[in-house]
Scaffold this motif. Structure first.
Motif, PDB file in Angstrom:
ATOM      1  N   PRO A  18      74.464  15.533  12.264  1.00  4.56           N
ATOM      2  CA  PRO A  18      73.839  16.605  11.466  1.00  4.56           C
ATOM      3  C   PRO A  18      72.414  16.923  11.912  1.00  4.56           C
ATOM      4  O   PRO A  18      72.003  18.089  11.889  1.00  4.56           O
ATOM      5  CB  PRO A  18      73.887  16.059  10.034  1.00  4.56           C
ATOM      6  CG  PRO A  18      74.147  14.598  10.168  1.00  4.56           C
ATOM      7  CD  PRO A  18      74.908  14.411  11.427  1.00  4.56           C
ATOM      8  N   SER A  19      71.665  15.904  12.318  1.00  4.66           N
ATOM      9  CA  SER A  19      70.292  16.174  12.745  1.00  4.66           C
ATOM     10  C   SER A  19      70.273  17.023  14.012  1.00  4.66           C
ATOM     11  O   SER A  19      69.414  17.888  14.180  1.00  4.66           O
ATOM     12  CB  SER A  19      69.522  14.857  12.970  1.00  4.66           C
ATOM     13  OG  SER A  19      70.161  14.049  13.922  1.00  4.66           O
ATOM     14  N   TYR A  20      71.249  16.800  14.900  1.00  9.23           N
ATOM     15  CA  TYR A  20      71.289  17.608  16.116  1.00  9.23           C
ATOM     16  C   TYR A  20      71.753  19.031  15.808  1.00  9.23           C
ATOM     17  O   TYR A  20      71.284  19.999  16.421  1.00  9.23           O
ATOM     18  CB  TYR A  20      72.194  16.970  17.165  1.00  9.23           C
ATOM     19  CG  TYR A  20      72.060  17.633  18.531  1.00  9.23           C
ATOM     20  CD1 TYR A  20      70.816  17.694  19.165  1.00  9.23           C
ATOM     21  CD2 TYR A  20      73.148  18.223  19.152  1.00  9.23           C
ATOM     22  CE1 TYR A  20      70.668  18.316  20.395  1.00  9.23           C
ATOM     23  CE2 TYR A  20      73.016  18.847  20.387  1.00  9.23           C
ATOM     24  CZ  TYR A  20      71.771  18.893  21.010  1.00  9.23           C
ATOM     25  OH  TYR A  20      71.627  19.519  22.224  1.00  9.23           O
ATOM     26  N   ALA A  21      72.646  19.173  14.844  1.00 13.11           N
ATOM     27  CA  ALA A  21      73.073  20.511  14.433  1.00 13.11           C
ATOM     28  C   ALA A  21      71.883  21.316  13.918  1.00 13.11           C
ATOM     29  O   ALA A  21      71.712  22.505  14.243  1.00 13.11           O
ATOM     30  CB  ALA A  21      74.152  20.408  13.354  1.00 13.11           C
ATOM     31  N   LEU A  22      71.053  20.659  13.120  1.00 12.10           N
ATOM     32  CA  LEU A  22      69.870  21.333  12.582  1.00 12.10           C
ATOM     33  C   LEU A  22      68.909  21.704  13.712  1.00 12.10           C
ATOM     34  O   LEU A  22      68.321  22.799  13.726  1.00 12.10           O
ATOM     35  CB  LEU A  22      69.180  20.423  11.566  1.00 12.10           C
ATOM     36  CG  LEU A  22      68.169  21.054  10.615  1.00 12.10           C
ATOM     37  CD1 LEU A  22      68.745  22.252   9.883  1.00 12.10           C
ATOM     38  CD2 LEU A  22      67.678  20.006   9.616  1.00 12.10           C
ATOM     39  N   TYR A  23      68.789  20.802  14.678  1.00 11.60           N
ATOM     40  CA  TYR A  23      67.922  21.064  15.829  1.00 11.60           C
ATOM     41  C   TYR A  23      68.441  22.241  16.643  1.00 11.60           C
ATOM     42  O   TYR A  23      67.667  23.101  17.081  1.00 11.60           O
ATOM     43  CB  TYR A  23      67.840  19.810  16.698  1.00 11.60           C
ATOM     44  CG  TYR A  23      66.907  19.934  17.882  1.00 11.60           C
ATOM     45  CD1 TYR A  23      65.534  20.060  17.696  1.00 11.60           C
ATOM     46  CD2 TYR A  23      67.398  19.914  19.177  1.00 11.60           C
ATOM     47  CE1 TYR A  23      64.676  20.161  18.777  1.00 11.60           C
ATOM     48  CE2 TYR A  23      66.552  20.015  20.269  1.00 11.60           C
ATOM     49  CZ  TYR A  23      65.184  20.144  20.061  1.00 11.60           C
ATOM     50  OH  TYR A  23      64.341  20.243  21.140  1.00 11.60           O
ATOM     51  N   LEU A  24      69.763  22.302  16.837  1.00 12.52           N
ATOM     52  CA  LEU A  24      70.347  23.447  17.529  1.00 12.52           C
ATOM     53  C   LEU A  24      70.030  24.748  16.798  1.00 12.52           C
ATOM     54  O   LEU A  24      69.749  25.777  17.424  1.00 12.52           O
ATOM     55  CB  LEU A  24      71.866  23.273  17.649  1.00 12.52           C
ATOM     56  CG  LEU A  24      72.379  22.305  18.703  1.00 12.52           C
ATOM     57  CD1 LEU A  24      73.875  22.058  18.516  1.00 12.52           C
ATOM     58  CD2 LEU A  24      72.102  22.832  20.102  1.00 12.52           C
ATOM     59  N   GLY A  25      70.087  24.692  15.465  1.00 15.95           N
ATOM     60  CA  GLY A  25      69.752  25.870  14.679  1.00 15.95           C
ATOM     61  C   GLY A  25      68.314  26.308  14.880  1.00 15.95           C
ATOM     62  O   GLY A  25      68.032  27.503  15.050  1.00 15.95           O
ATOM     63  N   GLU A  26      67.410  25.344  14.861  1.00 17.34           N
ATOM     64  CA  GLU A  26      65.986  25.647  15.057  1.00 17.34           C
ATOM     65  C   GLU A  26      65.743  26.240  16.443  1.00 17.34           C
ATOM     66  O   GLU A  26      65.046  27.252  16.590  1.00 17.34           O
ATOM     67  CB  GLU A  26      65.157  24.367  14.883  1.00 17.34           C
ATOM     68  CG  GLU A  26      65.183  23.768  13.491  1.00 17.34           C
ATOM     69  CD  GLU A  26      64.268  24.476  12.523  1.00 17.34           C
ATOM     70  OE1 GLU A  26      63.610  25.446  12.938  1.00 17.34           O
ATOM     71  OE2 GLU A  26      64.210  24.060  11.352  1.00 17.34           O
ATOM     72  N   GLU A  27      66.300  25.585  17.476  1.00 18.85           N
ATOM     73  CA  GLU A  27      66.080  26.041  18.844  1.00 18.85           C
ATOM     74  C   GLU A  27      66.746  27.393  19.091  1.00 18.85           C
ATOM     75  O   GLU A  27      66.213  28.231  19.818  1.00 18.85           O
ATOM     76  CB  GLU A  27      66.603  24.995  19.832  1.00 18.85           C
ATOM     77  CG  GLU A  27      65.792  23.703  19.857  1.00 18.85           C
ATOM     78  CD  GLU A  27      64.362  23.929  20.286  1.00 18.85           C
ATOM     79  OE1 GLU A  27      64.140  24.331  21.443  1.00 18.85           O
ATOM     80  OE2 GLU A  27      63.454  23.719  19.446  1.00 18.85           O
ATOM     81  N   GLY A  28      67.916  27.581  18.506  1.00 24.81           N
ATOM     82  CA  GLY A  28      68.590  28.858  18.652  1.00 24.81           C
ATOM     83  C   GLY A  28      67.801  29.989  18.019  1.00 24.81           C
ATOM     84  O   GLY A  28      67.685  31.086  18.580  1.00 24.81           O
TER      85      GLY A  28
END
Length: 447
Positions: free
Chosen positions: A197-207
């Protein structure tokens, strides 16, 4: 009868299932199946695993004494220490010629906990993951971007085989390389994302920073696990990625991901009780607790061939709820794990024990045996900094010597933990002492 990947998914009462016969089985029939499989498992471990045979004898038990599910509480617990003591293959119930794969989770002293899989174990695991993906709305037409790590960690290959079993298209991108992840997500038309989940959130931020409008992508759902996360984090992920975010639970010792999975009702994760029997116990007394009470989750495998485990103490704190779910599934639901009964941390999906850090520091002999693990969340990713107390001699040493020591410790930590950490040297006697158990962890993450 199990479905094969070339059969259509079955829809009942408007809901989609992978194996409806088992997923919606009435409780009475389910408990009969559990008892039959439990009896067979107990007979097998008694016959094939010396550790269990001795543990049974110490309790004056024989396989024939298990006549009902209530008798489960008569059986001995299995702990992670038992896996370490029998490293690597002492708990295996089949010859190595029948083991087609090995996985392992990190250990407290550098030795991992080893688990094996027969061909049938791999097939069962693939079916369980297929169930999970179907619960997230996946079907044969979906493109599943698998950003869990591949290797000894069970996440990557577990999801991969399940996606292929489902008949979906799997993108085995593994973890990291965020810019590439985002590019593939757009170019390949990813519909399901699997990662922590933390990486999913990071992908969202970077995207978002890269100007990606996730609302215009076909991405519709995410299957996230391997670390604790909160409802607040779910809301953030769903908002940023414009998806439905669901929790998957598992542990290497039991199977890997796919022990339980959250359905769209989001009222807890369904434990697949045709493969696992779940209990909640008082972690201090070992007494079995009733439904609804919080305690330590204990799992018994009843279909595993290579390494069946009896009453395995997960150390995870949860509760069980048997009420039938709105999704139509009858399997008991476990509430989100809120903590552990030991000192293990989960950082970026990796199990970390303070004792692992201690063993590394003791190897060098240039620091004091006083340290503190400071865990924080920088942006959307976990961050680990290790404070290490210098000896009087090293504290007055030249800067270049300290830089060399810092680099050596950092590289050793990476090789042992498989996770990067920053090293911060502190003056002698500055890390607080305690008359009781030493405080080794400062967890600043908001959970």
């Amino acid at each position: 009868m199990l479905m094969s990947a070339n059969q259509p998914l079955q829809r009942e009462r408007g809901m989609m299932y992978w194996e409806p016969e088992y997923e919606t089985m009435p409780r009475e029939r389910l408990e009969q199946l559990q008892l039959e499989r439990l009896k067979n498992t107990v007979k097998r471990v008694y016959r094939s695993v010396p550790f269990y045979r001795e543990a049974f004898k110490e309790r004056g038990l024989e396989p024939g004494d298990i006549k009902s599910l209530e008798d489960l509480k008569k059986l001995p617990f299995t702990t992670k220490q038992d896996l370490r003591d029998n490293y690597p293959y002492g708990l295996f119930a089949v010859p190595m010629g029948e083991v087609v794969r090995l996985h392992a989770s990190s250990g407290t002293t550098g030795k991992p906990s080893v688990v094996g899989y027969t061909r049938k174990d791999i097939e069962n695991w693939a079916d369980l993951i297929a169930r999970c993906l179907v619960m997230a709305g996946a079907g044969r037409e979906d493109i599943i971007q698998n950003a869990y790590g591949y290797g000894l960690f069970t996440g990557g290959l577990g999801i991969h085989y399940g996606a292929e079993r489902l008949g979906a298209t799997v993108v085995p991108v593994s973890g990291g390389n965020t810019a590439r992840q985002l590019m593939l997500m757009q170019d390949f038309g990813t519909t399901i994302l699997t990662c922590t989940p933390s990486y999913a959130l990071y992908l969202g931020e970077e995207g978002e920073a890269a100007g990606i409008n996730f609302k215009k992508l076909p991405l519709k759902a995410g299957v996230f696990g391997a670390e604790p996360w909160t409802e607040k984090m779910r809301a953030q992920i769903e908002s940023k990625l414009d998806i439905m975010a669901l929790d998957i639970y598992g542990l290497s010792e039991i199977m890997g991901p796919g022990v339980s999975m959250e359905c769209p009702a989001k009222q807890g994760s369904h434990i697949f009780e045709d493969h696992f029997i779940a209990e909640i116990i008082d972690p201090e007394t070992g007494e079995t607790l009733p439904y609804g009470q919080r305690g330590e989750l204990v799992l018994t495998t009843i279909t595993k061939e290579a390494i069946p485990l009896i009453r395995y103490r997960t150390r995870d704190i949860s509760s069980l709820h048997p009420e039938k779910c709105a999704c139509g599934r009858t399997h008991v639901r476990m509430k989100r794990v809120t903590g552990r009964t030991d000192d293990m941390l989960i950082i970026r999906g990796v199990n970390v024990f303070p004792s692992q850090v201690e063993s590394v520091l003791l190897e060098f002999g240039e620091t004091e045996p006083h340290y503190l693990l400071v865990v924080d969340r920088k942006g959307d990713l976990d961050d680990l900094e290790i404070w290490v107390e210098l000896s009087e001699r090293m504290f007055s040493d030249e800067v270049r010597h300290l830089e060399s020591l810092e680099n050596r410790i950092r590289h050793k930590i990476l090789s042992v933990l498989n996770i990067s950490a920053r090293i911060k040297f502190v003056e002698p006697r500055t890390i607080p002492r305690s008359e009781g158990k030493a405080k080794r962890v400062m967890d600043r993450r908001e959970m």
